[in-house]
Design an enzyme around this catalytic site. Structure first.
Site, PDB file in Angstrom:
ATOM      1  CE  LYS A 199      -1.999   2.992   2.022  1.00 35.32           C
ATOM      2  NZ  LYS A 199      -1.769   4.411   1.664  1.00 35.32           N
ATOM      3  CD  GLU A 275      12.323   3.632   9.285  1.00 37.63           C
ATOM      4  OE1 GLU A 275      12.228   4.701   9.945  1.00 37.63           O
ATOM      5  OE2 GLU A 275      12.450   3.597   8.055  1.00 37.63           O
ATOM      6  CB  CYS A 309      12.279   8.563   9.974  1.00 38.79           C
ATOM      7  SG  CYS A 309      13.162   7.440   8.914  1.00 38.79           S
ATOM      8  CD  GLU A 407       9.398  12.460  12.773  1.00 41.14           C
ATOM      9  OE1 GLU A 407       8.290  11.929  12.928  1.00 41.14           O
ATOM     10  OE2 GLU A 407      10.369  11.895  12.246  1.00 41.14           O
TER      11      GLU A 407
HETATM   12  P1  ADP Z   1       2.806  10.922   7.483  1.00 43.25           P
HETATM   13  O1  ADP Z   1       2.233  11.322   8.813  1.00 43.25           O
HETATM   14  O2  ADP Z   1       4.255  11.149   7.407  1.00 43.25           O
HETATM   15  O3  ADP Z   1       1.997  11.356   6.303  1.00 43.25           O
HETATM   16  P2  ADP Z   1       1.653   8.413   7.867  1.00 43.25           P
HETATM   17  O4  ADP Z   1       2.185   7.634   8.981  1.00 43.25           O
HETATM   18  O5  ADP Z   1       0.344   9.120   8.032  1.00 43.25           O
HETATM   19  O6  ADP Z   1       2.778   9.376   7.445  1.00 43.25           O
HETATM   20  O7  ADP Z   1       1.514   7.536   6.554  1.00 43.25           O
HETATM   21  C1  ADP Z   1       2.381   6.509   6.188  1.00 43.25           C
HETATM   22  C2  ADP Z   1       1.570   5.440   5.491  1.00 43.25           C
HETATM   23  O8  ADP Z   1       0.585   4.959   6.400  1.00 43.25           O
HETATM   24  C3  ADP Z   1       0.797   5.909   4.257  1.00 43.25           C
HETATM   25  O9  ADP Z   1       0.816   4.870   3.285  1.00 43.25           O
HETATM   26  C4  ADP Z   1      -0.607   6.105   4.793  1.00 43.25           C
HETATM   27  O10 ADP Z   1      -1.616   5.966   3.811  1.00 43.25           O
HETATM   28  C5  ADP Z   1      -0.697   4.974   5.799  1.00 43.25           C
HETATM   29  N1  ADP Z   1      -1.696   5.168   6.850  1.00 43.25           N
HETATM   30  C6  ADP Z   1      -2.167   6.320   7.359  1.00 43.25           C
HETATM   31  N2  ADP Z   1      -3.099   6.073   8.305  1.00 43.25           N
HETATM   32  C7  ADP Z   1      -3.223   4.732   8.414  1.00 43.25           C
HETATM   33  C8  ADP Z   1      -3.976   3.846   9.228  1.00 43.25           C
HETATM   34  N3  ADP Z   1      -4.846   4.295  10.135  1.00 43.25           N
HETATM   35  N4  ADP Z   1      -3.800   2.519   9.080  1.00 43.25           N
HETATM   36  C9  ADP Z   1      -2.927   2.038   8.178  1.00 43.25           C
HETATM   37  N5  ADP Z   1      -2.188   2.812   7.379  1.00 43.25           N
HETATM   38  C10 ADP Z   1      -2.300   4.145   7.484  1.00 43.25           C
END
Ligand code: ADP
Length: 505
Positions: A199, A275, A309, A407
């Protein structure tokens, strides 16, 4: 073609690729999302739409997991002889190298990073990890173990272990290194014999889709080994993390979402590797090569626009050299040319999205209101539609400010002097964070460097360097920076189960 893209000369394949409405890749076929929904992909340098992708949700995840499950259970991939698997993984590395120009352009258009960096770092490291993992495909081994079994005196046994693929893996990746994060995750899963549902991040799905297209066009993998579902985190990521037929989830992203993934995975107690975020210190001693330390500390925070990160976002410089270091980094920051990643004269591109622009500019404002003194940058500008934030240095920061604790994930450095000689006290400040991803120590004194490296609670410590990555080096975090390690042979443990077999002779 959108006019913004025509401002730059793009590879023909890139132009063609952007015009497509991208589908999901399930069971070896490109399919629309069940809902028929799509989402726009934008160029962060202009805010304009450059492409369209299928928006997958739970129903699409169900189909993708079922394809991956069926393929795994049939043994179609893990029964491929290890040397053949290795050849296929190596071939993917070659294909990535052959498509460097277009993958780099897609990465630059989608994420905003300078196209030369995308080619030299992101694409090059991506092919490298496939090559590294191609070698491991033939070296995933068990052991023979002499056993005693005191309650069966006189009996003889032959015991050994088998290292087997963990099964179906869900891989959820972020937007800061879209191709590289896909490569880190796919390469090891393939080497271990797992099947995959990937994904990509909704902000940056393009390079992973193009890589999938390239792999598909070469007919390298049996149907169902690799499945890719684009879509939003809550719609597609969450059901993947929760899916009862997924054996393991590997996630790279924010600590906040990492915690959600952990909860979602509890239903079937799937294995989890994470990570996550960081707030990494760059610690400069007076005996360091100061010019190298200044350049290194600047690159530690400004590389990839601070969207790393492991960005060196907390500068700790000894008071004897603090002014010189802060001034040197500020000078570098002020000279960095900020502009669209596809403009080859740009040294720093836009942030990935309006959301990140608002978040990072919000931190700049909160840093000012909390009394931080800006000695470089502090400017941000989205008037052109692009999400540009200039490299920024805050002096006079202290441990209680939100810009020091949280962060930021942008090009914002918080500088603090230290006066201590005592390494325990220096380590205490360095470790004063909920994160534990990385740190760098700058000193010519090997004793200082090694002693401090041992005291820092982080998964990576660099000495007289920062941001040095290699496919063979394990990477990951202590504390809230994650679980498990990516890369190196260490990551294979996340993708395999160990079985003990005992034969009564
Ligand atoms: P950032 O905050 O840096 O945008 P995220 O941690 O939100 O990073 O996103 C990293 C990945 O996790 C993306 O592929 C995003 O679509 C996915 N993601 C965001 N929310 C969820 C969730 N509740 N469950 C699973 N995957 C998620």
């Amino acid at each position: 073609m959108d006019a913004s893209i025509l401002n730059y000369t793009v590879n023909d394949n890139v132009a063609k690729f952007l015009k497509q409405t991208h589908k999901l890749y399930i069971n070896g076929k490109w399919v629309d999302s069940k809902s028929g929904k799509t989402f726009d992909v934008e160029d962060p340098a202009t805010g304009k739409k450059i492409s369209t992708c299928a928006a997958g949700d739970k129903n699409d995840i169900d189909l993708a997991v079922s394809a991956a499950r069926k393929c795994f259970d049939s043994g179609k991939w893990h029964s491929v002889p290890p040397n053949e698997k290795g050849k296929i993984i190596w071939k993917i590395a070659e294909l990535i190298d052959d498509h460097t120009e277009e993958l780099a352009q897609l990465e630059s258009l989608d994420n905003g990073k300078p196209v030369a960096i995308a080619a030299g770092a992101d694409v090059a490291l991506s092919s490298d990890i496939f090559r590294y993992m191609a070698g491991w495909a033939t070296k995933i081994e068990g052991e023979t173990i002499p056993i005693s079994v005191p309650y069966t005196p006189g009996a003889q046994y032959h015991s050994y272990t088998l290292r087997e693929p963990v099964g179906v893996v869900g891989q959820i990746i972020p937007w800061n290194f879209p191709l590289l994060m896909a490569a880190w995750k796919l390469s090891v899963a393939l080497a271990a014999g797992c099947t995959i549902v990937l994904k990509p991040a909704e902000q940056t799905p393009l390079s992973a889709l193009r890589l999938t297209e390239i792999i598909n066009n070469s007919n390298l993998l049996p149907e169902g080994v690799l499945n890719v579902v684009t879509g939003f985190g809550e719609d597609a990521g969450a059901p993947l993390a929760a899916h009862p037929h997924v054996d393991k989830v590997a996630f790279t992203g924010s600590t906040e979402v990492g915690k959600l993934i952990t909860k979602a995975s509890a239903g079937n107690l799937k294995k989890v590797s994470l990570e996550l975020g960081g707030k990494s210190p760059t610690i400069i001693f007076p005996d360091a090569d100061i010019d190298a330390a200044i350049a290194g500390a600047a690159s530690a925070i400004f590389f990839n626009h601070g969207q790393c990160c492991c960005a060196g976002s907390r500068l700790m410089a000894h008071e004897k050299v603090f002014d010189q270091v802060a001034e040197g980094i500020s000078k570098i920051a002020s000279n960095i040319k900020v502009g669209p990643g596809m403009d080859t004269s740009s040294e720093m591109g836009p942030l990935v999205s309006d959301e990140q622009f608002k978040k990072v500019s919000g931190y700049i404002e909160s840093g000012k209101s909390e009394g931080g003194e800006i000695i470089a940058g502090g400017k941000y500008d989205n008037s052109s539609g692009g999400h540009f934030v200039h490299p920024t240095v805050f002096a006079k920061t202290d441990k209680d400010m939100s810009i020091v604790k949280e962060e930021i994930f942008g090009p914002v450095l918080c500088a603090q002097p230290f006066s201590d000689q005592d390494l325990d006290k220096i380590a205490e400040v360095a470790n004063n964070t909920t994160y534990g991803l990385a740190a760098s120590v700058w000193s010519q004194n090997i004793s200082t460097a090694h002693k401090l490296a041992a005291k820092i609670r982080a998964g990576t410590v660099w000495v007289n360097c920062h941001n040095i990555f290699d496919a063979s080096l394990p990477f990951g975090g202590y504390k809230e920076s994650g679980w498990g390690r990516e890369m190196g042979h260490e990551v294979l443990k996340n993708y395999t189960e160990l079985k003990a077999v005992t034969v009564n002779l």
